[in-house]
Design an enzyme around this catalytic site. Sequence first.
Site, PDB file in Angstrom:
ATOM      1  N   TRP A 162       0.829  -1.209   0.000  1.00 42.80           N
ATOM      2  CA  TRP A 162       0.000   0.000   0.000  1.00 42.80           C
ATOM      3  C   TRP A 162       0.862   1.257   0.000  1.00 42.80           C
ATOM      4  O   TRP A 162       0.348   2.361   0.182  1.00 42.80           O
ATOM      5  CB  TRP A 162      -0.923   0.015   1.222  1.00 42.80           C
ATOM      6  CG  TRP A 162      -0.221   0.209   2.544  1.00 42.80           C
ATOM      7  CD1 TRP A 162       1.036  -0.201   2.881  1.00 42.80           C
ATOM      8  CD2 TRP A 162      -0.741   0.862   3.701  1.00 42.80           C
ATOM      9  NE1 TRP A 162       1.329   0.156   4.178  1.00 42.80           N
ATOM     10  CE2 TRP A 162       0.262   0.803   4.710  1.00 42.80           C
ATOM     11  CE3 TRP A 162      -1.949   1.492   4.002  1.00 42.80           C
ATOM     12  CZ2 TRP A 162       0.078   1.343   5.979  1.00 42.80           C
ATOM     13  CZ3 TRP A 162      -2.129   2.024   5.277  1.00 42.80           C
ATOM     14  CH2 TRP A 162      -1.132   1.946   6.243  1.00 42.80           C
ATOM     15  N   ASP A 163       2.170   1.090  -0.225  1.00 43.35           N
ATOM     16  CA  ASP A 163       3.086   2.223  -0.093  1.00 43.35           C
ATOM     17  C   ASP A 163       2.783   3.349  -1.072  1.00 43.35           C
ATOM     18  O   ASP A 163       3.197   4.484  -0.861  1.00 43.35           O
ATOM     19  CB  ASP A 163       4.527   1.749  -0.261  1.00 43.35           C
ATOM     20  CG  ASP A 163       4.930   0.778   0.829  1.00 43.35           C
ATOM     21  OD1 ASP A 163       5.707   1.149   1.709  1.00 43.35           O
ATOM     22  OD2 ASP A 163       4.443  -0.363   0.799  1.00 43.35           O
TER      23      ASP A 163
ATOM     24  N   LYS B 242       2.163  -2.138  16.323  1.00 42.41           N
ATOM     25  CA  LYS B 242       3.411  -2.051  15.595  1.00 42.41           C
ATOM     26  C   LYS B 242       3.626  -0.652  15.047  1.00 42.41           C
ATOM     27  O   LYS B 242       4.731  -0.110  15.079  1.00 42.41           O
ATOM     28  CB  LYS B 242       3.406  -3.057  14.445  1.00 42.41           C
ATOM     29  CG  LYS B 242       4.608  -2.971  13.507  1.00 42.41           C
ATOM     30  CD  LYS B 242       4.459  -3.967  12.356  1.00 42.41           C
ATOM     31  CE  LYS B 242       5.591  -3.846  11.358  1.00 42.41           C
ATOM     32  NZ  LYS B 242       5.417  -4.788  10.229  1.00 42.41           N
ATOM     33  N   GLN B 243       2.556  -0.062  14.515  1.00 48.30           N
ATOM     34  CA  GLN B 243       2.649   1.235  13.865  1.00 48.30           C
ATOM     35  C   GLN B 243       1.294   1.923  13.936  1.00 48.30           C
ATOM     36  O   GLN B 243       0.315   1.346  14.396  1.00 48.30           O
ATOM     37  CB  GLN B 243       3.076   1.065  12.409  1.00 48.30           C
ATOM     38  CG  GLN B 243       2.135   0.213  11.580  1.00 48.30           C
ATOM     39  CD  GLN B 243       2.662  -0.048  10.183  1.00 48.30           C
ATOM     40  OE1 GLN B 243       3.425   0.715   9.638  1.00 48.30           O
ATOM     41  NE2 GLN B 243       2.238  -1.156   9.590  1.00 48.30           N
TER      42      GLN B 243
ATOM     43  N   GLU C 230      -0.974  -4.470  11.990  1.00 49.00           N
ATOM     44  CA  GLU C 230      -0.387  -5.761  11.617  1.00 49.00           C
ATOM     45  C   GLU C 230      -0.069  -6.664  12.803  1.00 49.00           C
ATOM     46  O   GLU C 230       0.021  -7.883  12.633  1.00 49.00           O
ATOM     47  CB  GLU C 230       0.880  -5.589  10.768  1.00 49.00           C
ATOM     48  CG  GLU C 230       0.614  -5.004   9.399  1.00 49.00           C
ATOM     49  CD  GLU C 230       1.854  -4.996   8.508  1.00 49.00           C
ATOM     50  OE1 GLU C 230       2.983  -5.017   9.048  1.00 49.00           O
ATOM     51  OE2 GLU C 230       1.687  -4.969   7.289  1.00 49.00           O
TER      52      GLU C 230
END
Length: 800
Positions: free
Chosen positions: A355-356, A614-615, A494
């Site tokens: 998805w970057d 995680k983020q 994630e």
Amino acid sequence: MTHAWTWSYEGYDPDTERLRETLCTLGNGYFATRGAACEVLSGPAHYPGTYAAGCYNRLLSTVAGRPVENEDMVNLPNWLPLRYRICPADAAPGPWLSPDHAHLTEHRQTLDLRHGTLTRWSVYEDEAGRRLTVEQCRLVHMGEPHLAALRTCFASHGWTGAVEVEAGIDGAVRNAGVARYRGLADQHLTGWETGTGQPDTVWLSCRTLDSDIRIALAARTRVPGGHGGVPRPQLTALRAFHTLILPLTPDSPAVVDKTVALYTSRDPAIESPLHTAVDAVALAPHFRQLRAAHRRAWENLWRQAKLEVPGESGRILRLHLFHVLQTLSPHTAELDVGVPARGLHGEAYRGHVFWDELFVLPFLNLHLPQVSRALLDYRYRRLPAACHAAREAGRTGAMYPWQSAGDGREETQQLHLNPRSGRWLPDHTRLQHHVGSAIAYNVWQYGQASGDTEFLHTRGAEMLLEIARFWAAAADWDPALGRYRIRGVVGPDEYHDGYPGAAEPGVDDNAYTNVTAAWVLMRALDLCRTLPEPHQRQLFEQLRLSPEEPERWDDIAHRLHVPYHRGVISQFAGYGDLAELDWHGYRQRYGDIRRLDRILEAEGDTVNHYQASKQADVLMLGYLFSPSELAAVFRGLGYPLDEDTWHATVDYYLHRTSHGSTLSALVHAWVLARVHRPDAWTYCEEALTGDVADVQGGTTAEGIHLGAMAGTLDFVQRGMTGLETRDQALWLDPAPLRELSKFGVRIRYRRHWDIDLRIRAEQVRIAVPASENAVVRVNLRDRSFALAPGTSRRLDLPGE
């Protein structure tokens, strides 16, 4: 050449060489080559890698007793090899020299960002005191995307003799650049052939095993001025080389030029990659002409993507922009490729497309919109595969894969290795269906920035409506809640791929997933309303879209469930019921806990038990949408989102995120610039240095983090300016940080090229270049005005 435009390394350090190779990669959007030493082949300290955009191959491996297929971006034959040794007039030839040899006394390498060249300078001295200085200049041509060149200059000090040079192409390469993949099949090439063309040219051809892509490289080796013997070819099954003997005296240095052409069977308008490569290298001009044309191409590119930030931050941002442009250049517009998450710089993530693009296209939209459109075309060509995947899952619409590569099927592996425990574990990240929302977001944002209604009303509309269809099919009505719910997904976090003890993977009502799904449905409805009636009728017939479907979309878009707990937005339903993690204890025990998931799994535990991310997940909403737009989306869903609730939500997740992704610091900097500006710089600084300092601990050696690099550029361009392109206007709401309070960007908005936007202290200046185009509507917080072409305006910013 100023320090602001160079990136240099003094001395040779084997322990950091692979990191340097990544950051010194040269490319042009068609192919890229890591900044590896040309004197040595692959080894512990070195990993030469050359990657052509979109060149993938599939192999079968056995993992934990199971057959597993993986598709990888292929490491192509290595065109760099050029080794040398001293041949004194009064002694036998010396050893082949390289940075790893004990004779090395000095070493330096400099990346020239302005002109796109890598210069390596080395000094060797043998036991007899003979000194040899070697200077090499390398380029991957930005103007001629199939060409690369290397000039090597030799100078002797205190001795007379010759230098023996061996230069050519090495086909004995594998995909071995990522340690955790090394138990998997890695031989992607087969069918090697070698040969000679003109006396100064050798070639090598091969093909990929499964995808059957034919690859050809031709290398021309010349001594300018003819000072040296005729190159002698040396051919084996896997290698094609030339050997030369160059006379050398203290007063007469020697120079050798190597020019390479690379073609594949994916290239248009060619009959044979081999014949084309041989012809191209024969017709290529000499090195000085190549370098001059290459520099002109880079100068033109820098004009199109101008970003002015003073100081060290500006220097790092320039490095980031350099690598973005090497991966996604104007040549990309001619290719069928997506956004490789790790650039064309290494083999991490197998070169896959995630998805970057969500972090990349918003920057490109305002500089190279033709590249943005090409990247969206990559997604459009894989729309049938996404629709097939949705049908296989029992749904309608388009279910885009979390990881994509060649043909658009789901490439996410079903197992992943925890290097800390050595165990292979189930991988459920394919449940990150929010990738579809990212594609829809980019379709919409590209249309708003470029004014390309032809794309938005055709290919863009097809993708947007099919993604909306998928979300409508995924939403189930819950009569107890009186809301629609989306179950069994994985969010951007994630870490959480299921509930503790649950038999099935996935979580319910991930806030980011649900809110972005509602936004997609709203934009799909907007598009249906604004399409010209004949066009709408044709599109509805083509997609077999009944009038009842948009009615259902409208209902779902306003009644999707967003969970809350303790006055903050929940990451997903039940998040607030999970245990709190002993963050202080884990930091004391492990120090770096970015990959908390691996630490806990090695302990026999799982992050699924804890309120730990995680983020950025929920906070990603503050990255995608301005405060006013986010509040409007929540109002549409029937939830108030006032400033206090959002600030409390931000604070809550700030204390529960391990930042195991380079994207996390970027998003936190973006959000905090609006919520609590004094704290934003800490995260901004980490985002800037993510790859430069390799903050994720060894990952940059496997490839750059392209989304994070592009995201830092967009943080300046849109984050700190509050720049939005919507409703046929530019919207500005500047929020400069104290550490980045002075900067300038040049953007391309619709038909207007080179709109200049500058922030200086408490003032903003916007200038529109002269043209025959219409006025530019600008909204600056509570002020609105129109700027005619050829005019500018300077406005004071109100105090905070």
